[in-house]
Enzyme design. Structure first.
Site: not given
Length: 289
Positions: A12, A103, A105, A141, A212, A262
């Site tokens: 993807s 969730r 930010d 993560y 980043f 991905h």
């Protein structure tokens, strides 16, 4: 890694909703080029606190109507149950059947987190509202969430999302395949066996990557960082080196049984497509690893 080998591989690409008409035109070109390799789906990000809500919806529906399954990101931070319900109903009515549930930010200056605080609560709410209509992706993560109190807490948080009804997961990007392997081993010991697809970030610009990565907690191994620093402003060498490094890591991941990839495209074609071609996954039935 044994648990991941049982799943059918899927590939993807991820986009972000463009802000301008020129950005929309560019994304259309990128979309058309990446659609040629027949990915399983596209995904579209959702800004902090729902800041890109309307642009996300527009982008998702536009891409989806052109023939490739598209998954909107949906975050609960800053949103009410009613607002989330409306989004779910709109997506369902338009034939969307996959959502990346996060969730999210809080944008700068926003003090309230919304009625749902965590991704597991969002997953649970979507299941209550829409049953099994949506295939729910959640975040993973391998190098642990930057706000997690400990590695153990982060694993427990992931388990809560699975228990709430997540079907599969996409990882934060990483450049050390061992972090992914170790993460999967830990999940297997907890009897968590949903597909966990590695998120892949092509290396295009060193300064942007560092900024980043520092923000999201992704580690750039020292040897990669030092080599990128040595190239200075030589963007051609940075991209060539980055392509080689990321391609090799993807090969290692797939050989070990990762259930797909991905790509975080940053609305660009060539970096992700070059890796894709290097891997030879245009004909997935003939993948040699």
């Amino acid at each position: 890694m044994q648990s991941q080998k049982q799943f059918k591989r899927r590939f993807s690409f991820e986009f972000f909703p463009p802000k301008t008409d020129a950005g929309k035109e560019k994304l259309q070109v990128v979309r058309d080029q990446l659609a040629e390799v027949n990915p399983d789906f596209f995904s579209v990000t959702f800004g902090a606190g729902g800041s890109t809500r309307d642009r996300t919806i527009e982008t998702v529906l536009n891409l989806h109507q052109q023939g490739i399954s598209t998954a909107p990101h949906l975050s609960c931070v800053g949103g009410s149950r009613e607002e989330i319900s409306q989004l779910l109903d709109e997506y369902k009515a338009n034939g969307i059947n996959r959502i990346v549930a996060l969730r999210g930010d809080l944008p700068s200056g926003m003090g309230a987190s919304g009625e749902l605080r965590y991704a597991n609560e969002l997953v649970e709410f979507i299941r209550e509202h829409s049953g099994d209509h949506f295939n729910l992706e959640v975040a993973a993560y391998p190098e642990f969430h930057p706000q997690a109190r400990s590695a153990e807490d982060d694993l427990k948080n992931f388990a809560r999302k699975v228990q709430a009804g997540a079907n599969s997961a996409i990882t934060q990007y990483f450049f050390n395949a061992d972090s992914y392997f170790y993460f999967i081993d830990r999940l297997e010991k907890m009897n968590i066996t949903i597909p966990v697809v590695p998120g892949i970030m092509p290396i295009v610009n060193f300064s942007s990557l560092v900024r980043f990565s520092d923000m999201c907690g992704a580690e750039i191994p020292r040897w990669i960082r030092k080599q990128l620093e040595a190239y200075g402003d030589d963007t051609v060498s940075i991209r060539k080196f980055g392509e080689e490094v990321v391609t090799r890591m993807c090969e290692d991941l797939l050989k070990a049984g990762a259930p797909g990839l991905h790509f975080y495209t940053l609305n660009q074609t060539e970096p992700s497509l070059s890796i894709w071609k290097n891997l030879g996954i245009t004909d997935r039935e003939k993948i040699s690893f």
